[in-house]
Design a protein around this motif. Structure first.
Motif, PDB file in Angstrom:
ATOM      1  N   VAL A 213      37.137  15.014  43.206  1.00 29.08           N
ATOM      2  CA  VAL A 213      37.738  16.230  43.750  1.00 29.08           C
ATOM      3  C   VAL A 213      36.929  17.402  43.209  1.00 29.08           C
ATOM      4  N   ALA A 214      36.424  18.247  44.105  1.00 32.48           N
ATOM      5  CA  ALA A 214      35.529  19.322  43.677  1.00 32.48           C
ATOM      6  C   ALA A 214      35.734  20.573  44.511  1.00 32.48           C
ATOM      7  N   GLY A 215      35.531  21.713  43.893  1.00 33.85           N
ATOM      8  CA  GLY A 215      35.498  22.976  44.615  1.00 33.85           C
ATOM      9  C   GLY A 215      34.117  23.229  45.190  1.00 33.85           C
ATOM     10  N   VAL A 216      34.047  24.104  46.178  1.00 31.35           N
ATOM     11  CA  VAL A 216      32.777  24.451  46.826  1.00 31.35           C
ATOM     12  C   VAL A 216      32.347  25.868  46.457  1.00 31.35           C
ATOM     13  N   ARG A 217      33.272  26.798  46.464  1.00 35.18           N
ATOM     14  CA  ARG A 217      33.054  28.160  45.975  1.00 35.18           C
ATOM     15  C   ARG A 217      34.412  28.762  45.674  1.00 35.18           C
ATOM     16  N   GLY A 218      34.412  29.819  44.876  1.00 37.48           N
ATOM     17  CA  GLY A 218      35.655  30.431  44.469  1.00 37.48           C
ATOM     18  C   GLY A 218      36.138  31.493  45.444  1.00 37.48           C
ATOM     19  N   LEU A 219      37.084  32.293  44.957  1.00 40.60           N
ATOM     20  CA  LEU A 219      37.766  33.272  45.789  1.00 40.60           C
ATOM     21  C   LEU A 219      38.077  34.485  44.934  1.00 40.60           C
ATOM     22  N   GLY A 220      37.842  35.667  45.473  1.00 43.79           N
ATOM     23  CA  GLY A 220      38.184  36.874  44.741  1.00 43.79           C
ATOM     24  C   GLY A 220      39.687  37.019  44.600  1.00 43.79           C
ATOM     25  N   LEU A 221      40.163  37.117  43.355  1.00 40.93           N
ATOM     26  CA  LEU A 221      41.585  37.318  43.084  1.00 40.93           C
ATOM     27  C   LEU A 221      41.806  38.542  42.199  1.00 40.93           C
ATOM     28  N   GLY A 222      40.894  39.511  42.323  1.00 39.26           N
ATOM     29  CA  GLY A 222      41.084  40.781  41.661  1.00 39.26           C
ATOM     30  C   GLY A 222      40.487  40.915  40.283  1.00 39.26           C
ATOM     31  N   LEU A 223      39.804  39.887  39.785  1.00 39.57           N
ATOM     32  CA  LEU A 223      39.200  39.993  38.462  1.00 39.57           C
ATOM     33  C   LEU A 223      38.001  40.927  38.445  1.00 39.57           C
ATOM     34  N   HIS A 224      37.304  41.026  39.586  1.00 39.17           N
ATOM     35  CA  HIS A 224      36.063  41.802  39.633  1.00 39.17           C
ATOM     36  C   HIS A 224      35.968  42.641  40.898  1.00 39.17           C
ATOM     37  N   GLY A 225      37.038  43.360  41.192  1.00 36.62           N
ATOM     38  CA  GLY A 225      36.982  44.373  42.231  1.00 36.62           C
ATOM     39  C   GLY A 225      37.207  43.897  43.644  1.00 36.62           C
ATOM     40  N   ARG A 226      37.646  42.653  43.818  1.00 36.33           N
ATOM     41  CA  ARG A 226      37.795  42.130  45.167  1.00 36.33           C
ATOM     42  C   ARG A 226      38.905  41.100  45.233  1.00 36.33           C
ATOM     43  N   VAL A 227      39.708  41.160  46.280  1.00 41.57           N
ATOM     44  CA  VAL A 227      40.632  40.086  46.632  1.00 41.57           C
ATOM     45  C   VAL A 227      40.214  39.568  47.998  1.00 41.57           C
ATOM     46  N   GLY A 228      40.111  38.242  48.115  1.00 47.26           N
ATOM     47  CA  GLY A 228      39.786  37.646  49.397  1.00 47.26           C
ATOM     48  C   GLY A 228      38.400  37.030  49.432  1.00 47.26           C
ATOM     49  N   THR A 229      37.926  36.765  50.638  1.00 45.30           N
ATOM     50  CA  THR A 229      36.666  36.056  50.840  1.00 45.30           C
ATOM     51  C   THR A 229      35.487  36.992  51.066  1.00 45.30           C
ATOM     52  N   GLY A 230      35.707  38.296  50.928  1.00 45.80           N
ATOM     53  CA  GLY A 230      34.654  39.266  51.181  1.00 45.80           C
ATOM     54  C   GLY A 230      33.592  39.294  50.100  1.00 45.80           C
ATOM     55  N   PRO A 231      32.666  40.247  50.184  1.00 46.33           N
ATOM     56  CA  PRO A 231      31.517  40.286  49.271  1.00 46.33           C
ATOM     57  C   PRO A 231      31.927  40.331  47.806  1.00 46.33           C
ATOM     58  N   LEU A 232      31.266  39.505  47.009  1.00 39.74           N
ATOM     59  CA  LEU A 232      31.542  39.435  45.575  1.00 39.74           C
ATOM     60  C   LEU A 232      30.272  38.997  44.863  1.00 39.74           C
ATOM     61  N   PRO A 233      29.825  39.742  43.838  1.00 40.21           N
ATOM     62  CA  PRO A 233      28.665  39.290  43.062  1.00 40.21           C
ATOM     63  C   PRO A 233      28.935  37.923  42.440  1.00 40.21           C
TER      64      PRO A 233
END
Length: 384
Positions: A213-233
């Motif tokens: 069982v593995a993840g593919v990529r994460g998700l912005g949950l407000g730790l670094h200026g973004r919530v959701g699937t939008g642009p995130l460094p």
């Protein structure tokens, strides 16, 4: 012809699943008993780093494009068929249509995840394939678990959690209401608990199989200026993903591997477990077979992972996570102490920044080869 049980593998990949929020990775407030049980009988990889934010590239690294004819892929993502090869290599692809929902459902068996994993369970119990690969994208599409799943995380004095089924998309700054972020995370935690309830029967159906069982990529949950699937460094919020491998015979149960791992390493390991030939390569980003961990705890070591996304580059070593982009100064975070990358120490570690920042900037500009091959000083790999 029925596949040999000795070589059967169940692979479950989950897009938009960050490692930090899972109880197996240290979260103390999210309930996922099925995944915890898998970790208890499997090998947990502590630091799997996706080398980019393109889900298709990560799936290729994991081995989705070279499964052979005895595999079935069950997914809710039409674009996955192109990764598999559009059927050209004989892999069966079963698409479980994901239908957008305006609100959480009342019937837990009607969610995206429930329908998808039920279809994957049918493929496992049918026993006609050596490899069953279930790939889910719905964590980044719809949080449609029944309302009681998210309500379980709400204390009596808390405001109501986020109520929608659409994944929220918003920028986060100093003026963002903290209660709003808490409610969004509660809703996501509820979706994860529902995911776990769907995952448990699928894993149970694969008794006697290798299971990843593995993840593919994460998700912005407000730790670094973004919530959701939008642009995130490329913070860990985006690129640090979970991976748990349970061996069919129980080897190395309940162990944790703390070395740096990339998805291609997991792909090479899965190939070795099913006896597939892989091309040898001395390129540092090429997948390295980690199956030795299951026998004598031996594994090729990585001193870095280079990440390239459209929102910046990163060089990650056992002790550091450096991010760089052309439009802002580099940021440096000490590992493992700063798990959430909230304390930038770039101004205190000039030597590390001077060495890693040019490599991360090159990666952001499309030259990852430089970052993978450049010799690194000891201080840039392990802090003194």
């Amino acid at each position: 012809m029925t596949a040999s049980s000795a070589t059967r593998i169940l692979i479950v990949t989950l897009d938009r699943l960050p490692a930090w929020i899972l109880p197996a990775y240290g979260s103390t407030w999210v309930a996922m008993p099925a995944l915890d049980a898998l970790a208890g009988r499997g090998l947990l990889f502590d630091r799997v780093i996706a080398t980019g934010a393109d889900d298709r590239a990560t799936l290729r690294d994991l081995g989705l494009s070279g499964l052979g004819t005895e595999a079935v892929v069950v997914t809710d993502a039409p674009h996955v068929a192109a990764v598999v090869g559009g059927g050209d290599d004989g892999v069966t692809v079963r698409l479980v249509e994901a239908v957008a929902r305006p609100a959480p459902v009342t019937d837990a068996t009607a969610t995206h995840l429930a329908r998808l994993m039920a279809a994957a369970r049918e493929a496992v119990t049918a026993g006609r394939h050596a490899v069953v690969w279930c790939h889910a994208t719905s964590l980044g599409v719809a949080w449609d678990a029944p309302a009681e799943c998210r309500a379980a995380y709400v204390d009596p004095d808390d405001p109501p959690p986020y109520a929608g089924a659409a994944v929220p998309e918003m920028e986060v700054d100093a003026d963002t209401d903290p209660d709003l972020l808490v409610g969004i995370r509660q809703a996501f935690a509820g979706q994860l608990t529902h995911l776990d309830a769907c995952l448990g029967p699928l894993i149970d159906a694969a008794a006697g199989w290798h299971v990843l069982v593995a993840g593919v990529r994460g998700l912005g949950l407000g730790l670094h200026g973004r919530v959701g699937t939008g642009p995130l460094p490329p913070f860990s919020e985006l690129v640090h993903v979970p991976a748990i491998l349970a061996d069919a015979t129980g080897r190395m149960a309940a162990q944790r591997f703390g070395g740096l791992v990339v998805p291609a390493d997991l792909g090479a390991t899965l190939a070795a477990l099913r006896g597939a030939a892989t091309a040898a390569s001395d390129t540092p980003w090429h997948g390295r077979n980690l199956a030795g961990l299951l026998t004598d705890w031996s594994a090729p070591a990585r001193d870095r992972v280079v990440v390239a996304t459209v929102d910046g580059g990163a060089v990650i070593t056992p002790s550091w996570h450096l991010l760089a982009a052309a439009d802002r100064p580099p940021r440096l975070f000490h590992k493992p102490d700063d798990a959430f990358e909230l304390c930038d120490v770039a101004d205190r570690c000039a030597d590390v920044v001077a060495e890693l920042a040019p490599l991360a900037l090159a990666a952001a500009a499309g030259d990852t080869d430089r970052g993978w091959r450049a010799p690194l000083a000891a201080a840039a790999v392990a802090a003194g």
